[in-house]
Design a protein around this motif. Structure first.
Motif, PDB file in Angstrom:
ATOM      1  N   PRO A  66       1.012  -0.943  -0.338  1.00  0.00           N
ATOM      2  CA  PRO A  66      -0.435  -0.007  -0.184  1.00  0.00           C
ATOM      3  C   PRO A  66       0.827   1.221  -0.211  1.00  0.00           C
ATOM      4  CG  PRO A  66      -0.654  -1.937   1.913  1.00  0.00           C
ATOM      5  CD  PRO A  66       0.635  -2.228   1.032  1.00  0.00           C
ATOM      6  N   THR A  67       0.257   2.294  -1.175  1.00  0.00           N
ATOM      7  CA  THR A  67       0.556   3.465  -0.857  1.00  0.00           C
ATOM      8  C   THR A  67       0.734   4.005   0.265  1.00  0.00           C
ATOM      9  OG1 THR A  67       0.525   3.790  -3.010  1.00  0.00           O
ATOM     10  CG2 THR A  67       1.010   6.069  -2.007  1.00  0.00           C
ATOM     11  N   PRO A  68       1.747   4.904   1.096  1.00  0.00           N
ATOM     12  CA  PRO A  68       1.853   6.101   2.538  1.00  0.00           C
ATOM     13  C   PRO A  68       0.439   7.003   2.559  1.00  0.00           C
ATOM     14  CG  PRO A  68       3.853   5.468   2.165  1.00  0.00           C
ATOM     15  CD  PRO A  68       3.454   5.091   1.064  1.00  0.00           C
ATOM     16  N   ASN A  69      -0.163   6.763   3.426  1.00  0.00           N
ATOM     17  CA  ASN A  69      -0.884   7.486   3.423  1.00  0.00           C
ATOM     18  C   ASN A  69      -0.697   9.268   3.194  1.00  0.00           C
ATOM     19  OD1 ASN A  69      -2.914   6.166   4.098  1.00  0.00           O
ATOM     20  ND2 ASN A  69      -4.225   6.643   5.353  1.00  0.00           N
ATOM     21  N   TRP A  70       0.158   9.750   3.859  1.00  0.00           N
ATOM     22  CA  TRP A  70       0.850  10.734   3.122  1.00  0.00           C
ATOM     23  C   TRP A  70       0.330  10.990   2.017  1.00  0.00           C
ATOM     24  CZ3 TRP A  70       5.872  11.076   1.081  1.00  0.00           C
ATOM     25  CH2 TRP A  70       6.333  10.170   1.088  1.00  0.00           C
ATOM     26  N   LEU A  71       2.076  10.670   1.266  1.00  0.00           N
ATOM     27  CA  LEU A  71       2.023  10.503  -0.073  1.00  0.00           C
ATOM     28  C   LEU A  71       0.272  10.325  -0.984  1.00  0.00           C
ATOM     29  CD1 LEU A  71       3.536  10.627  -2.572  1.00  0.00           C
ATOM     30  CD2 LEU A  71       4.185   8.214  -2.652  1.00  0.00           C
ATOM     31  N   ILE A  72      -0.502   9.781   0.065  1.00  0.00           N
ATOM     32  CA  ILE A  72      -1.991  10.048  -1.462  1.00  0.00           C
ATOM     33  C   ILE A  72      -2.536  11.015  -1.005  1.00  0.00           C
ATOM     34  CG2 ILE A  72      -4.059   8.777  -0.945  1.00  0.00           C
ATOM     35  CD1 ILE A  72      -3.138   5.975   0.071  1.00  0.00           C
ATOM     36  N   ARG A  77      -1.425  13.339  -0.625  1.00  0.00           N
ATOM     37  CA  ARG A  77      -0.327  14.972  -0.905  1.00  0.00           C
ATOM     38  C   ARG A  77      -1.105  14.677  -2.443  1.00  0.00           C
ATOM     39  NH1 ARG A  77       1.567  20.026  -2.063  1.00  0.00           N
ATOM     40  NH2 ARG A  77       1.722  19.040  -4.075  1.00  0.00           N
ATOM     41  N   ASN A  78      -1.054  13.668  -3.458  1.00  0.00           N
ATOM     42  CA  ASN A  78      -1.540  13.334  -4.964  1.00  0.00           C
ATOM     43  C   ASN A  78      -2.832  14.111  -4.697  1.00  0.00           C
ATOM     44  OD1 ASN A  78       0.760  12.905  -5.853  1.00  0.00           O
ATOM     45  ND2 ASN A  78       0.385  10.794  -5.465  1.00  0.00           N
ATOM     46  N   ARG A  79      -3.482  13.657  -3.327  1.00  0.00           N
ATOM     47  CA  ARG A  79      -4.904  14.670  -3.037  1.00  0.00           C
ATOM     48  C   ARG A  79      -5.487  15.807  -3.633  1.00  0.00           C
ATOM     49  NH1 ARG A  79      -8.017  15.352   1.235  1.00  0.00           N
ATOM     50  NH2 ARG A  79     -10.724  14.586   0.875  1.00  0.00           N
ATOM     51  N   TRP A  80      -3.907  16.727  -2.492  1.00  0.00           N
ATOM     52  CA  TRP A  80      -4.252  17.547  -2.467  1.00  0.00           C
ATOM     53  C   TRP A  80      -3.543  18.746  -3.725  1.00  0.00           C
ATOM     54  CZ3 TRP A  80      -6.203  21.990  -0.914  1.00  0.00           C
ATOM     55  CH2 TRP A  80      -5.173  22.840  -1.035  1.00  0.00           C
ATOM     56  N   ALA A  81      -2.796  18.025  -4.060  1.00  0.00           N
ATOM     57  CA  ALA A  81      -2.439  18.420  -5.782  1.00  0.00           C
ATOM     58  C   ALA A  81      -3.613  18.179  -6.618  1.00  0.00           C
ATOM     59  CB  ALA A  81      -1.076  17.851  -6.385  1.00  0.00           C
ATOM     60  N   ALA A  82      -4.328  17.439  -6.768  1.00  0.00           N
ATOM     61  CA  ALA A  82      -5.852  17.415  -7.653  1.00  0.00           C
ATOM     62  C   ALA A  82      -6.570  18.560  -7.434  1.00  0.00           C
ATOM     63  CB  ALA A  82      -6.165  15.551  -7.802  1.00  0.00           C
ATOM     64  N   ILE A  83      -6.903  18.698  -5.699  1.00  0.00           N
ATOM     65  CA  ILE A  83      -7.893  19.919  -5.135  1.00  0.00           C
ATOM     66  C   ILE A  83      -6.887  21.027  -5.619  1.00  0.00           C
ATOM     67  CG2 ILE A  83      -8.571  20.689  -3.570  1.00  0.00           C
ATOM     68  CD1 ILE A  83      -8.652  17.843  -1.857  1.00  0.00           C
ATOM     69  N   LYS A  84      -5.906  21.598  -5.834  1.00  0.00           N
ATOM     70  CA  LYS A  84      -5.405  22.293  -6.083  1.00  0.00           C
ATOM     71  C   LYS A  84      -5.112  23.167  -7.127  1.00  0.00           C
ATOM     72  CE  LYS A  84      -1.963  25.910  -4.787  1.00  0.00           C
ATOM     73  NZ  LYS A  84      -0.525  25.824  -4.175  1.00  0.00           N
ATOM     74  N   GLU A  85      -4.770  21.822  -8.592  1.00  0.00           N
ATOM     75  CA  GLU A  85      -4.679  22.485  -9.498  1.00  0.00           C
ATOM     76  C   GLU A  85      -5.287  21.417 -10.291  1.00  0.00           C
ATOM     77  OE1 GLU A  85      -2.496  24.296 -10.743  1.00  0.00           O
ATOM     78  OE2 GLU A  85      -1.700  24.229  -8.583  1.00  0.00           O
ATOM     79  N   LEU A 105      -6.781  19.231 -13.370  1.00  0.00           N
ATOM     80  CA  LEU A 105      -5.804  18.136 -14.044  1.00  0.00           C
ATOM     81  C   LEU A 105      -5.041  18.579 -14.632  1.00  0.00           C
ATOM     82  CD1 LEU A 105      -9.298  17.060 -16.421  1.00  0.00           C
ATOM     83  CD2 LEU A 105      -7.917  15.772 -14.800  1.00  0.00           C
ATOM     84  N   ASN A 106      -4.134  19.491 -14.334  1.00  0.00           N
ATOM     85  CA  ASN A 106      -2.916  20.303 -14.201  1.00  0.00           C
ATOM     86  C   ASN A 106      -2.109  19.258 -13.499  1.00  0.00           C
ATOM     87  OD1 ASN A 106      -3.902  21.707 -17.074  1.00  0.00           O
ATOM     88  ND2 ASN A 106      -4.320  23.428 -15.082  1.00  0.00           N
ATOM     89  N   ALA A 107      -2.581  19.125 -12.262  1.00  0.00           N
ATOM     90  CA  ALA A 107      -1.754  18.456 -11.312  1.00  0.00           C
ATOM     91  C   ALA A 107      -0.777  17.378 -11.504  1.00  0.00           C
ATOM     92  CB  ALA A 107      -2.414  17.672 -10.580  1.00  0.00           C
ATOM     93  N   LYS A 108       0.394  17.296 -10.293  1.00  0.00           N
ATOM     94  CA  LYS A 108       1.361  16.582 -10.466  1.00  0.00           C
ATOM     95  C   LYS A 108       1.188  15.148 -10.142  1.00  0.00           C
ATOM     96  CE  LYS A 108       5.282  19.263 -13.238  1.00  0.00           C
ATOM     97  NZ  LYS A 108       6.846  19.712 -12.717  1.00  0.00           N
ATOM     98  N   PHE A 109       1.340  13.798 -10.408  1.00  0.00           N
ATOM     99  CA  PHE A 109       1.041  13.341  -9.637  1.00  0.00           C
ATOM    100  C   PHE A 109       2.612  12.228  -9.049  1.00  0.00           C
ATOM    101  CE2 PHE A 109      -0.444   8.820  -8.568  1.00  0.00           C
ATOM    102  CZ  PHE A 109      -1.757   8.841  -8.133  1.00  0.00           C
ATOM    103  N   ILE A 110       2.421  12.254  -7.775  1.00  0.00           N
ATOM    104  CA  ILE A 110       3.923  11.711  -7.222  1.00  0.00           C
ATOM    105  C   ILE A 110       3.827  10.460  -7.529  1.00  0.00           C
ATOM    106  CG2 ILE A 110       4.953  11.032  -5.268  1.00  0.00           C
ATOM    107  CD1 ILE A 110       4.987  13.973  -4.169  1.00  0.00           C
ATOM    108  N   ILE A 111       4.225   9.302  -8.159  1.00  0.00           N
ATOM    109  CA  ILE A 111       4.587   7.904  -8.797  1.00  0.00           C
ATOM    110  C   ILE A 111       4.938   7.097  -7.832  1.00  0.00           C
ATOM    111  CG2 ILE A 111       3.660   8.425 -10.944  1.00  0.00           C
ATOM    112  CD1 ILE A 111       6.499   7.339 -11.716  1.00  0.00           C
ATOM    113  N   ASP A 112       6.205   7.364  -7.031  1.00  0.00           N
ATOM    114  CA  ASP A 112       6.593   6.578  -6.392  1.00  0.00           C
ATOM    115  C   ASP A 112       7.470   8.007  -5.642  1.00  0.00           C
ATOM    116  OD1 ASP A 112       9.114   7.535  -6.845  1.00  0.00           O
ATOM    117  OD2 ASP A 112       9.116   6.679  -8.313  1.00  0.00           O
ATOM    118  N   LEU A 113       8.494   6.463  -4.106  1.00  0.00           N
ATOM    119  CA  LEU A 113       8.822   7.077  -2.779  1.00  0.00           C
ATOM    120  C   LEU A 113      10.236   7.669  -3.107  1.00  0.00           C
ATOM    121  CD1 LEU A 113       8.659   4.816   0.097  1.00  0.00           C
ATOM    122  CD2 LEU A 113       6.709   6.862  -0.618  1.00  0.00           C
TER     123      LEU A 113
END
Length: 199
Positions: A86-92, A94-102, A104-112
């Motif tokens: 499972p992906t760590p919740n803190w990373l999820i 962060r990606n969730r916040w990026a999607a909210i803020k940006e 479909l322009n968001a950058k998605f962190i894909i790994d550690l």
């Protein structure tokens, strides 16, 4: 976000603890634990609540189709022993916040290691992976509607938080063109009127 449960007993324990603390009611407590993704034991399903906020029925069905096929893929991967850790919740988060803020322009962190991809690319890649599943369910045409969602013009959804400065200029023009003042003398109150602009 929900925590990862590796055993069903861990999920049961979480409910039992909350019932004992009088936070939720016994028997229906699972409906009182609010998560973006949650188990519904009575139906044997996984609830994903994001589709509640789609701007149209077509978009809702497309996203629901995507989630359905993705859930089946994850289930298949788990049964075949191919599911990643499972992906760590803190990373999820962060990606969730990026999607909210940006949007479909968001950058998605894909790994550690911190590597990123445009969120549109992540969605398109996932869509390709689950196409056979959607086809087997007879819902491929609904899944294909995601292409239209990925090409929408309004790119930011930060109005949810009243942050008017986060809008792209294009989205501002579209929203303002839809909103008309009741009286010519009324002053602009953009934060409170934006909900009306999207009706």
């Amino acid at each position: 976000l929900p925590e990862p449960y590796f055993e069903w007993s861990e999920y049961e324990q979480s409910l039992e603890t909350l019932v004992a603390a009088d936070v939720i009611k016994e028997g229906i407590g699972y409906r009182q634990v609010w998560k973006d993704v949650r188990i519904h034991p009575a139906y044997g399903t996984v609830e994903v609540r994001i589709a509640d906020s789609m701007p149209s029925l077509i978009d809702t069905v497309a996203v629901a189709t995507f989630v359905q096929a993705l859930a089946i893929k994850i289930g298949n991967d788990w049964e075949e022993g191919n599911l990643d850790k499972p992906t760590p919740n803190w990373l999820i988060e962060r990606n969730r916040w990026a999607a909210i803020k940006e949007g479909l322009n968001a950058k998605f962190i894909i790994d550690l290691e911190g590597r990123t991809k445009p969120i549109k690319e992540v969605i398109k890649n996932l869509t390709k992976e689950i196409r056979p599943i959607a086809e087997s369910l007879g819902s491929l045409n609904r899944l294909n509607e995601l292409e239209n969602i990925l090409d929408i013009k309004i790119k930011h959804f930060a109005y949810t938080f009243g942050d008017i400065n986060s809008f792209s200029k294009e989205a501002m023009k579209i929203a303002k063109s839809k909103f008309k003042k009741k009286n010519p003398s009324d002053k602009d109150d953009e934060k409170s009127s934006f909900g009306k602009a999207f009706q």
